[in-house]
Design a protein around this motif. Structure first.
Motif, PDB file in Angstrom:
ATOM      1  N   ILE A 246     -63.625 120.123  41.724  1.00 49.69           N
ATOM      2  CA  ILE A 246     -63.085 120.172  43.084  1.00 49.69           C
ATOM      3  C   ILE A 246     -62.182 118.947  43.189  1.00 49.69           C
ATOM      4  O   ILE A 246     -62.628 117.857  43.523  1.00 49.69           O
ATOM      5  N   TRP A 247     -60.921 119.135  42.865  1.00 49.33           N
ATOM      6  CA  TRP A 247     -60.007 118.025  42.660  1.00 49.33           C
ATOM      7  C   TRP A 247     -58.908 117.982  43.716  1.00 49.33           C
ATOM      8  O   TRP A 247     -58.583 118.996  44.344  1.00 49.33           O
ATOM      9  N   ALA A 248     -58.320 116.803  43.868  1.00 47.84           N
ATOM     10  CA  ALA A 248     -57.096 116.671  44.642  1.00 47.84           C
ATOM     11  C   ALA A 248     -55.960 117.367  43.899  1.00 47.84           C
ATOM     12  O   ALA A 248     -55.943 117.408  42.664  1.00 47.84           O
ATOM     13  N   VAL A 249     -55.024 117.905  44.659  1.00 50.88           N
ATOM     14  CA  VAL A 249     -53.871 118.580  44.057  1.00 50.88           C
ATOM     15  C   VAL A 249     -53.141 117.649  43.097  1.00 50.88           C
ATOM     16  O   VAL A 249     -52.685 118.060  42.024  1.00 50.88           O
ATOM     17  N   SER A 250     -53.043 116.369  43.453  1.00 56.09           N
ATOM     18  CA  SER A 250     -52.309 115.415  42.615  1.00 56.09           C
ATOM     19  C   SER A 250     -52.920 115.298  41.219  1.00 56.09           C
ATOM     20  O   SER A 250     -52.205 115.099  40.234  1.00 56.09           O
ATOM     21  N   ALA A 251     -54.244 115.424  41.118  1.00 56.10           N
ATOM     22  CA  ALA A 251     -54.900 115.346  39.807  1.00 56.10           C
ATOM     23  C   ALA A 251     -54.487 116.532  38.928  1.00 56.10           C
ATOM     24  O   ALA A 251     -54.245 116.374  37.726  1.00 56.10           O
ATOM     25  N   MET A 252     -54.399 117.711  39.532  1.00 57.38           N
ATOM     26  CA  MET A 252     -53.968 118.882  38.768  1.00 57.38           C
ATOM     27  C   MET A 252     -52.487 118.782  38.404  1.00 57.38           C
ATOM     28  O   MET A 252     -52.062 119.245  37.344  1.00 57.38           O
ATOM     29  N   SER A 275     -57.622 120.718  46.922  1.00 55.84           N
ATOM     30  CA  SER A 275     -57.380 120.449  48.337  1.00 55.84           C
ATOM     31  C   SER A 275     -56.652 119.120  48.465  1.00 55.84           C
ATOM     32  O   SER A 275     -56.289 118.500  47.470  1.00 55.84           O
ATOM     33  N   GLY A 276     -56.448 118.682  49.686  1.00 61.73           N
ATOM     34  CA  GLY A 276     -55.845 117.375  49.946  1.00 61.73           C
ATOM     35  C   GLY A 276     -54.407 117.462  50.392  1.00 61.73           C
ATOM     36  O   GLY A 276     -53.976 116.727  51.279  1.00 61.73           O
ATOM     37  N   GLU A 277     -53.625 118.341  49.766  1.00 62.59           N
ATOM     38  CA  GLU A 277     -52.236 118.587  50.147  1.00 62.59           C
ATOM     39  C   GLU A 277     -51.849 119.953  49.604  1.00 62.59           C
ATOM     40  O   GLU A 277     -52.614 120.578  48.863  1.00 62.59           O
ATOM     41  N   ALA A 278     -50.669 120.426  50.018  1.00 61.26           N
ATOM     42  CA  ALA A 278     -50.252 121.770  49.608  1.00 61.26           C
ATOM     43  C   ALA A 278     -50.081 121.848  48.094  1.00 61.26           C
ATOM     44  O   ALA A 278     -49.457 120.984  47.476  1.00 61.26           O
ATOM     45  N   MET A 279     -50.640 122.885  47.500  1.00 59.62           N
ATOM     46  CA  MET A 279     -50.534 123.103  46.063  1.00 59.62           C
ATOM     47  C   MET A 279     -49.196 123.780  45.742  1.00 59.62           C
ATOM     48  O   MET A 279     -48.933 124.894  46.197  1.00 59.62           O
ATOM     49  N   ASN A 298     -58.153 127.653  46.876  1.00 58.51           N
ATOM     50  CA  ASN A 298     -57.400 126.717  47.710  1.00 58.51           C
ATOM     51  C   ASN A 298     -58.264 126.383  48.923  1.00 58.51           C
ATOM     52  O   ASN A 298     -58.599 127.273  49.718  1.00 58.51           O
ATOM     53  N   LEU A 299     -58.662 125.131  49.051  1.00 59.72           N
ATOM     54  CA  LEU A 299     -59.521 124.685  50.143  1.00 59.72           C
ATOM     55  C   LEU A 299     -58.696 123.921  51.177  1.00 59.72           C
ATOM     56  O   LEU A 299     -57.797 123.159  50.816  1.00 59.72           O
ATOM     57  N   TYR A 300     -59.027 124.117  52.444  1.00 54.46           N
ATOM     58  CA  TYR A 300     -58.303 123.408  53.507  1.00 54.46           C
ATOM     59  C   TYR A 300     -59.277 122.821  54.509  1.00 54.46           C
ATOM     60  O   TYR A 300     -60.263 123.462  54.883  1.00 54.46           O
ATOM     61  N   GLY A 301     -58.954 121.634  54.978  1.00 53.94           N
ATOM     62  CA  GLY A 301     -59.698 121.057  56.088  1.00 53.94           C
ATOM     63  C   GLY A 301     -59.641 119.547  56.083  1.00 53.94           C
ATOM     64  O   GLY A 301     -59.633 118.924  55.020  1.00 53.94           O
TER      65      GLY A 301
END
Length: 503
Positions: A246-252, A275-279, A298-301
């Protein structure tokens, strides 16, 4: 009825006492070992705090499992924990502590210099010393009998618009609801092995910790340095047989930018959640090309609704330039799209994403005014008190009825007489093959849209030429700034505040 997250830990220790529950590169602890250490810390802390309950306990954190012992020790003592990154600037640490007025500050021996500098606070303890205290089951049982599911479990600080960080206070009930929904929707079991990427003072880590506990699974902390050497990261994931991230988009995005997956692949992944910002669709498509079998979500919140309120399981193909849906609400969570106090239901119409349900945080610690602004009465319900959280995010429903995140409300600008969502420009720019990442910032003084972009080489002319095919002229950036690496904040998101200083 479950009232306390400690029940997850105790159930895991009862069913599989010798199974590893948490690990890092240097240490692994079984559920029984971890529980006993947390009980020792809780017993010692309860004695030092002389009966104080539901008070904040600040914990200095590094990227090991030791802070987790302190977290659960605080909870066993009848209080709640507040993660604080030990590498954070001292001034910001002090600002947080001034808001908290903590009952205690916990650190490890390595934190001695930091604790010594915090001269205004007297109750500072080393975790190593607390663990010398034998656990007192009678005392711990007495503390538990007084516990409610609405008691605070943790506070996590987010940035404040006034420059003063806000402590989002979250209850046991909200985290229990989160863990229940995640297990049901994503099928987590005791066979899962979570690879934790997010720092403990970032709410993404909450999903790792409590999903692992709820499922009787395992969580390994991945060192931050491994994301600078992604091949080592993949080796570590394969060594630990990581199944769920369950990673931040930046890590991916880091792995996509370096084309790591064409060289080496994680072999055990079954859940890839972000999650964290738009993928960017380009990044998602890269991962799906090289790893087609895992479940992508894609998780949001925001932090204020206990991590996530909606999810979208990616099952169809998306083209570059498409906006990835954030999907539908979790069960027991209500999501409203509002234009002021009016509901928005038509596909394509913009509204503010608002949330109701057990997921809502208790508010901002020691900040009633900001709490009442953000956590307000549901305008669609005048019959009884019902709180909603106004996220400040703008969204719309697509033709399939799925919710799509568009932009931050405060990223909406008026430019050349047109109302523009900076997020729409970012989405169009993110679809360009020459760009690795980008952010739009508006220079209000000069009335110029500025696009900061990360790429292998400067490519202003190509960007403007391609964007001209996607956007009307009035939405085209008036200034482009090339950067080999966009700055990231400590949570791995692109640092918009730092970029805004450059305009």
């Amino acid at each position: 009825m479950q009232r306390n997250v400690l029940e997850y830990l105790e159930q895991a220790a009862g069913k599989n006492p010798d199974k590893i529950i948490f690990g890092d590169v240097k240490e692994e602890l079984s559920s029984r070992e971890f529980m006993n250490l947390a009980k020792r810390a809780g017993t010692a802390l309860a004695g030092k705090l002389h009966g104080q309950r539901r008070k904040p306990v600040a914990v200095l954190c590094d990227r090991t499992i030791r802070p987790l012992i302190a977290f659960f020790g605080a909870v066993y003592s009848g209080n709640f924990y507040v993660p604080i990154d030990r590498q954070m600037p001292l001034g910001r640490v002090c600002a947080m502590l001034e808001t908290l007025d903590p009952a205690a500050i916990l650190g490890q021996r390595q934190d001695e210099k930091i604790l010594w500098q915090l001269t205004e606070w007297e109750k500072k303890y080393f975790l190593e010393d607390l663990l010398e205290t034998p656990q007192d089951e009678e005392l711990l049982d007495e503390i538990r009998r007084e516990a409610l599911d609405t008691d605070p479990l943790y506070a996590i600080f987010t940035s404040g618009s006034t420059g003063v960080p806000k402590g989002v206070l979250v209850s046991h009930r909200s985290v229990i609801d989160l863990a229940d929904q995640f297990q049901e929707e994503f099928g987590f079991t005791q066979e899962c092995i979570f690879g934790n990427q997010a720092p403990f003072d970032f709410d993404v880590s909450v999903k790792d910790i409590y999903s692992a506990l709820k499922s009787g699974a395992v969580m390994y902390v991945i060192p931050k340095t491994m994301f600078s050497f992604p091949v080592k990261l993949i080796d570590y994931m394969n060594e630990k047989k990581i199944t769920s991230v369950i990673w931040a988009v930046s890590a991916m995005r880091i792995l996509e930018n370096l084309d790591v997956l064409s060289q080496k692949k994680p072999l055990w992944l079954k859940h890839i959640m972000f999650s964290g910002e738009a993928m960017p669709v380009r990044v998602l498509n890269y991962w799906r090309k090289h790893l087609p079998d895992p479940m992508y979500v894609n998780l949001y919140g925001p932090t204020e609704i206990t991590c996530n309120c909606t999810f979208y399981k990616v099952e169809e193909a998306f083209q570059e330039g498409d906006l990835l849906p954030i999907g539908k609400p979790f069960k027991n969570t209500g999501v409203l799209l509002l234009d002021g106090d009016r509901p928005v239901t038509e596909p394509g119409a913009l509204g503010e994403i608002c949330v109701r349900g057990s997921c809502l945080a208790l508010g901002y610690y020691n900040n009633r005014e900001r709490t009442e602004e953000a956590f307000c009465q549901n305008p669609l319900n005048i019959s009884y008190p019902e709180k909603i959280y106004r996220t400040g995010d703008l969204g719309r429903y697509d033709e399939a009825g799925r919710l799509v995140f568009v932009s931050r409300k405060d990223h909406q600008i008026k430019h050349q007489g047109h109302r523009i969502e900076l997020g729409e420009i970012e989405a169009a720019a993110s679809s360009l093959a020459v760009l690795e990442a980008c952010v739009c910032v508006y220079d209000r003084g000069r009335e110029v849209i500025c696009l900061f972009y990360q790429a292998r080489n400067p490519c202003d002319k190509e960007i403007l030429r391609e964007l001209g095919k996607k956007l009307p002229r009035y939405m085209l950036p008036g200034r482009l700034e090339y950067m080999r690496q966009l700055p990231l904040n400590k949570n791995g998101k692109i640092d918009r505040t730092e970029l805004a200083k450059k305009i």
